[in-house]
Design a protein around this motif. Sequence first.
Motif, PDB file in Angstrom:
ATOM      1  N   ALA A   3     -70.806  28.150  33.132  1.00 18.36           N
ATOM      2  CA  ALA A   3     -70.311  28.813  31.927  1.00 18.36           C
ATOM      3  C   ALA A   3     -69.349  27.900  31.182  1.00 18.36           C
ATOM      4  O   ALA A   3     -68.536  27.199  31.788  1.00 18.36           O
ATOM      5  N   ASP A   4     -69.430  27.925  29.858  1.00 17.77           N
ATOM      6  CA  ASP A   4     -68.556  27.101  29.018  1.00 17.77           C
ATOM      7  C   ASP A   4     -67.242  27.803  28.696  1.00 17.77           C
ATOM      8  O   ASP A   4     -66.285  27.150  28.257  1.00 17.77           O
ATOM      9  N   ALA A   5     -67.184  29.106  28.876  1.00 17.56           N
ATOM     10  CA  ALA A   5     -65.962  29.895  28.719  1.00 17.56           C
ATOM     11  C   ALA A   5     -66.177  31.201  29.470  1.00 17.56           C
ATOM     12  O   ALA A   5     -67.315  31.589  29.751  1.00 17.56           O
ATOM     13  N   VAL A   6     -65.073  31.861  29.804  1.00 11.31           N
ATOM     14  CA  VAL A   6     -65.136  33.123  30.542  1.00 11.31           C
ATOM     15  C   VAL A   6     -64.332  34.183  29.798  1.00 11.31           C
ATOM     16  O   VAL A   6     -63.177  33.941  29.423  1.00 11.31           O
ATOM     17  N   VAL A   7     -64.937  35.334  29.568  1.00 11.03           N
ATOM     18  CA  VAL A   7     -64.224  36.487  29.019  1.00 11.03           C
ATOM     19  C   VAL A   7     -63.517  37.202  30.162  1.00 11.03           C
ATOM     20  O   VAL A   7     -64.158  37.598  31.149  1.00 11.03           O
ATOM     21  N   ALA A   8     -62.203  37.366  30.029  1.00 13.86           N
ATOM     22  CA  ALA A   8     -61.427  38.175  30.966  1.00 13.86           C
ATOM     23  C   ALA A   8     -61.425  39.596  30.432  1.00 13.86           C
ATOM     24  O   ALA A   8     -60.743  39.899  29.450  1.00 13.86           O
ATOM     25  N   GLN A   9     -62.216  40.482  31.023  1.00 17.66           N
ATOM     26  CA  GLN A   9     -62.338  41.852  30.530  1.00 17.66           C
ATOM     27  C   GLN A   9     -61.348  42.742  31.251  1.00 17.66           C
ATOM     28  O   GLN A   9     -61.496  43.064  32.426  1.00 17.66           O
ATOM     29  N   GLY A  10     -60.307  43.149  30.528  1.00 17.08           N
ATOM     30  CA  GLY A  10     -59.289  44.004  31.099  1.00 17.08           C
ATOM     31  C   GLY A  10     -59.713  45.450  31.196  1.00 17.08           C
ATOM     32  O   GLY A  10     -60.678  45.901  30.561  1.00 17.08           O
ATOM     33  N   ALA A  11     -58.947  46.216  31.959  1.00 14.54           N
ATOM     34  CA  ALA A  11     -59.244  47.628  32.177  1.00 14.54           C
ATOM     35  C   ALA A  11     -59.193  48.439  30.892  1.00 14.54           C
ATOM     36  O   ALA A  11     -59.828  49.487  30.784  1.00 14.54           O
ATOM     37  N   GLU A  12     -58.456  47.949  29.887  1.00 17.53           N
ATOM     38  CA  GLU A  12     -58.281  48.689  28.643  1.00 17.53           C
ATOM     39  C   GLU A  12     -59.531  48.682  27.770  1.00 17.53           C
ATOM     40  O   GLU A  12     -59.643  49.458  26.815  1.00 17.53           O
ATOM     41  N   ALA A  13     -60.476  47.784  28.053  1.00 18.49           N
ATOM     42  CA  ALA A  13     -61.621  47.561  27.174  1.00 18.49           C
ATOM     43  C   ALA A  13     -62.518  48.788  27.076  1.00 18.49           C
ATOM     44  O   ALA A  13     -62.762  49.487  28.059  1.00 18.49           O
ATOM     45  N   GLY A  14     -63.031  49.032  25.872  1.00 24.14           N
ATOM     46  CA  GLY A  14     -64.013  50.071  25.672  1.00 24.14           C
ATOM     47  C   GLY A  14     -65.392  49.606  26.087  1.00 24.14           C
ATOM     48  O   GLY A  14     -65.655  48.419  26.231  1.00 24.14           O
ATOM     49  N   GLY A  15     -66.298  50.560  26.270  1.00 28.02           N
ATOM     50  CA  GLY A  15     -67.660  50.217  26.663  1.00 28.02           C
ATOM     51  C   GLY A  15     -67.771  49.928  28.146  1.00 28.02           C
ATOM     52  O   GLY A  15     -66.873  50.235  28.944  1.00 28.02           O
ATOM     53  N   HIS A  16     -68.891  49.341  28.512  1.00 28.66           N
ATOM     54  CA  HIS A  16     -69.205  49.162  29.925  1.00 28.66           C
ATOM     55  C   HIS A  16     -68.324  48.130  30.605  1.00 28.66           C
ATOM     56  O   HIS A  16     -68.016  47.081  30.033  1.00 28.66           O
ATOM     57  N   ARG A  17     -67.941  48.432  31.838  1.00 27.27           N
ATOM     58  CA  ARG A  17     -67.275  47.448  32.680  1.00 27.27           C
ATOM     59  C   ARG A  17     -68.287  46.379  33.064  1.00 27.27           C
ATOM     60  O   ARG A  17     -69.449  46.675  33.330  1.00 27.27           O
ATOM     61  N   GLY A  18     -67.838  45.134  33.117  1.00 26.99           N
ATOM     62  CA  GLY A  18     -68.756  44.036  33.383  1.00 26.99           C
ATOM     63  C   GLY A  18     -68.845  43.603  34.827  1.00 26.99           C
ATOM     64  O   GLY A  18     -69.315  42.497  35.111  1.00 26.99           O
ATOM     65  N   SER A  19     -68.438  44.430  35.756  1.00 22.65           N
ATOM     66  CA  SER A  19     -68.426  44.058  37.169  1.00 22.65           C
ATOM     67  C   SER A  19     -69.804  43.616  37.640  1.00 22.65           C
ATOM     68  O   SER A  19     -70.812  44.264  37.348  1.00 22.65           O
ATOM     69  N   PHE A  20     -69.855  42.520  38.393  1.00 21.36           N
ATOM     70  CA  PHE A  20     -71.125  42.027  38.913  1.00 21.36           C
ATOM     71  C   PHE A  20     -71.755  43.037  39.867  1.00 21.36           C
ATOM     72  O   PHE A  20     -72.968  43.187  39.906  1.00 21.36           O
ATOM     73  N   ASP A  21     -70.932  43.724  40.649  1.00 23.99           N
ATOM     74  CA  ASP A  21     -71.394  44.759  41.571  1.00 23.99           C
ATOM     75  C   ASP A  21     -71.300  46.105  40.869  1.00 23.99           C
ATOM     76  O   ASP A  21     -70.205  46.546  40.505  1.00 23.99           O
ATOM     77  N   PRO A  22     -72.428  46.799  40.644  1.00 26.49           N
ATOM     78  CA  PRO A  22     -72.384  48.066  39.910  1.00 26.49           C
ATOM     79  C   PRO A  22     -71.422  49.085  40.500  1.00 26.49           C
ATOM     80  O   PRO A  22     -70.852  49.899  39.764  1.00 26.49           O
ATOM     81  N   ALA A  47     -60.914  47.536  37.697  1.00 23.10           N
ATOM     82  CA  ALA A  47     -60.330  47.763  36.377  1.00 23.10           C
ATOM     83  C   ALA A  47     -58.894  47.225  36.375  1.00 23.10           C
ATOM     84  O   ALA A  47     -57.922  47.967  36.513  1.00 23.10           O
ATOM     85  N   ILE A  48     -58.767  45.920  36.206  1.00 23.12           N
ATOM     86  CA  ILE A  48     -57.468  45.240  36.234  1.00 23.12           C
ATOM     87  C   ILE A  48     -56.924  45.148  34.808  1.00 23.12           C
ATOM     88  O   ILE A  48     -57.632  44.698  33.903  1.00 23.12           O
ATOM     89  N   PRO A  49     -55.689  45.556  34.557  1.00 24.09           N
ATOM     90  CA  PRO A  49     -55.133  45.445  33.210  1.00 24.09           C
ATOM     91  C   PRO A  49     -55.193  44.001  32.689  1.00 24.09           C
ATOM     92  O   PRO A  49     -55.022  43.041  33.445  1.00 24.09           O
ATOM     93  N   LEU A  50     -55.431  43.868  31.392  1.00 21.16           N
ATOM     94  CA  LEU A  50     -55.683  42.552  30.812  1.00 21.16           C
ATOM     95  C   LEU A  50     -54.530  41.589  31.019  1.00 21.16           C
ATOM     96  O   LEU A  50     -54.752  40.412  31.334  1.00 21.16           O
ATOM     97  N   PHE A  51     -53.295  42.063  30.856  1.00 19.55           N
ATOM     98  CA  PHE A  51     -52.182  41.119  30.923  1.00 19.55           C
ATOM     99  C   PHE A  51     -51.869  40.689  32.356  1.00 19.55           C
ATOM    100  O   PHE A  51     -51.088  39.751  32.553  1.00 19.55           O
ATOM    101  N   ALA A  52     -52.458  41.335  33.354  1.00 23.01           N
ATOM    102  CA  ALA A  52     -52.431  40.810  34.718  1.00 23.01           C
ATOM    103  C   ALA A  52     -53.587  39.854  34.947  1.00 23.01           C
ATOM    104  O   ALA A  52     -53.483  38.900  35.729  1.00 23.01           O
ATOM    105  N   LEU A  53     -54.706  40.091  34.240  1.00 24.66           N
ATOM    106  CA  LEU A  53     -55.917  39.296  34.464  1.00 24.66           C
ATOM    107  C   LEU A  53     -55.872  37.941  33.765  1.00 24.66           C
ATOM    108  O   LEU A  53     -56.331  36.936  34.324  1.00 24.66           O
ATOM    109  N   ILE A  54     -55.322  37.891  32.537  1.00 26.82           N
ATOM    110  CA  ILE A  54     -55.341  36.626  31.783  1.00 26.82           C
ATOM    111  C   ILE A  54     -54.693  35.484  32.554  1.00 26.82           C
ATOM    112  O   ILE A  54     -55.336  34.443  32.773  1.00 26.82           O
ATOM    113  N   PRO A  55     -53.425  35.592  32.964  1.00 17.67           N
ATOM    114  CA  PRO A  55     -52.828  34.434  33.641  1.00 17.67           C
ATOM    115  C   PRO A  55     -53.482  34.101  34.967  1.00 17.67           C
ATOM    116  O   PRO A  55     -53.533  32.933  35.364  1.00 17.67           O
ATOM    117  N   ARG A  56     -54.015  35.113  35.646  1.00 16.45           N
ATOM    118  CA  ARG A  56     -54.698  34.845  36.918  1.00 16.45           C
ATOM    119  C   ARG A  56     -55.909  33.950  36.688  1.00 16.45           C
ATOM    120  O   ARG A  56     -56.148  33.001  37.439  1.00 16.45           O
TER     121      ARG A  56
END
Length: 355
Positions: A171-190, A197-206
């Motif tokens: 991948a050339d870039a990765v979207v960090a999808q936080g828990a706040e996002a609308g629509g479907h969760r992108g988890s690889f495991d259904p 559902a990790i809040p975005l501001f905890a996910l970005i720096p990680r």
Amino acid sequence: MMSARARADAFCARFGLRVPILQAPMAGAAPPALAAAVANAGGMGGFGALQSSPAEIAAWAASFRASSNGAFQVNLWTPDPPPPRDAAREEAARQALGTLGPLPPAPGEGPFLPDFAAQCEALLAVRAGVVSTIMGLWDAAFVAALKAAGILWIANATTLDEALAAQAAGADAVVAQGAEAGGHRGSFDPARGEAQAIPLFALIPRLADALRVPVVAAGGIMDGRGIAAALTLGASAVQMGTAFLRTPEAAIAPAWADALARTAPEDTVLTRAFSGRAGRGIRNSATEAFAHLPAAPYPVQRTLSAPMRAEAVAAGDVSRMQAWAGQGAALARAEPAAELVARWWTEAEALLPLP
């Protein structure tokens, strides 16, 4: 360490943008007019092609290019393994949906979605500059085909492990999808949609601290304040979906657009009621019906809920509608998309330190 502005500038140079704002590729809510407006304002338009045939993918790209020579991404879901079928569970879901709309017919054996391999070939044929995945990754052979065609790949991730797997896959870039996002969760495991559902501001720096590729922040970003905060935490760009849903270009059902304006963060819920996959939308009669009743697996539940969803849209009844919404929904503005992009970036620049 690169400054927030330097990261954003580098991302824009790589992806052919003037501003580091991506319109989320929302299936069913991202017509070419919306994507073109965002692209013409310097951002990246998006098309969610989950439900689209190769001919429809080609037609969307042609319509976009008739209005813009800017950047756009085409998004596909990585298919889940065939779901386990449980006749009793599916019948219970069918009967529950029948109390909210027309009793759906038995789902049958499928197929329930367009042919994925043919959709992938369509991505190569339309030569989109950027393609993206959610729910998983492409296989190595298709990634090689993308690279050979000079097409950039953005992968959605909800955890660091998923992001590292995406980076390793090319991948050339990765979207960090936080828990706040609308629509479907992108988890690889259904099965992990709610648990991851990790809040975005905890996910970005990680993710930003661990990855070599740029991080694109998604989830609850609604204006320049959110953009500046995400870039400060380590993102190189942002992806915004709910923030565009009240624009005239989105052309969603008026009842859905109107409901966004009065939707508080606590009025949204993660639900499997509409598709069988976890997604965040406005709490309503449909989500409540499946709060304690297991939905059928994806994509069977999506097939079963189709009559109810269609009737709700026709009736303008948001109480039964698949009304996806992020937790910042009330901040969405009913203004032209290009004007929003320009204002958001002006607001963000005012908050970011100079290089």
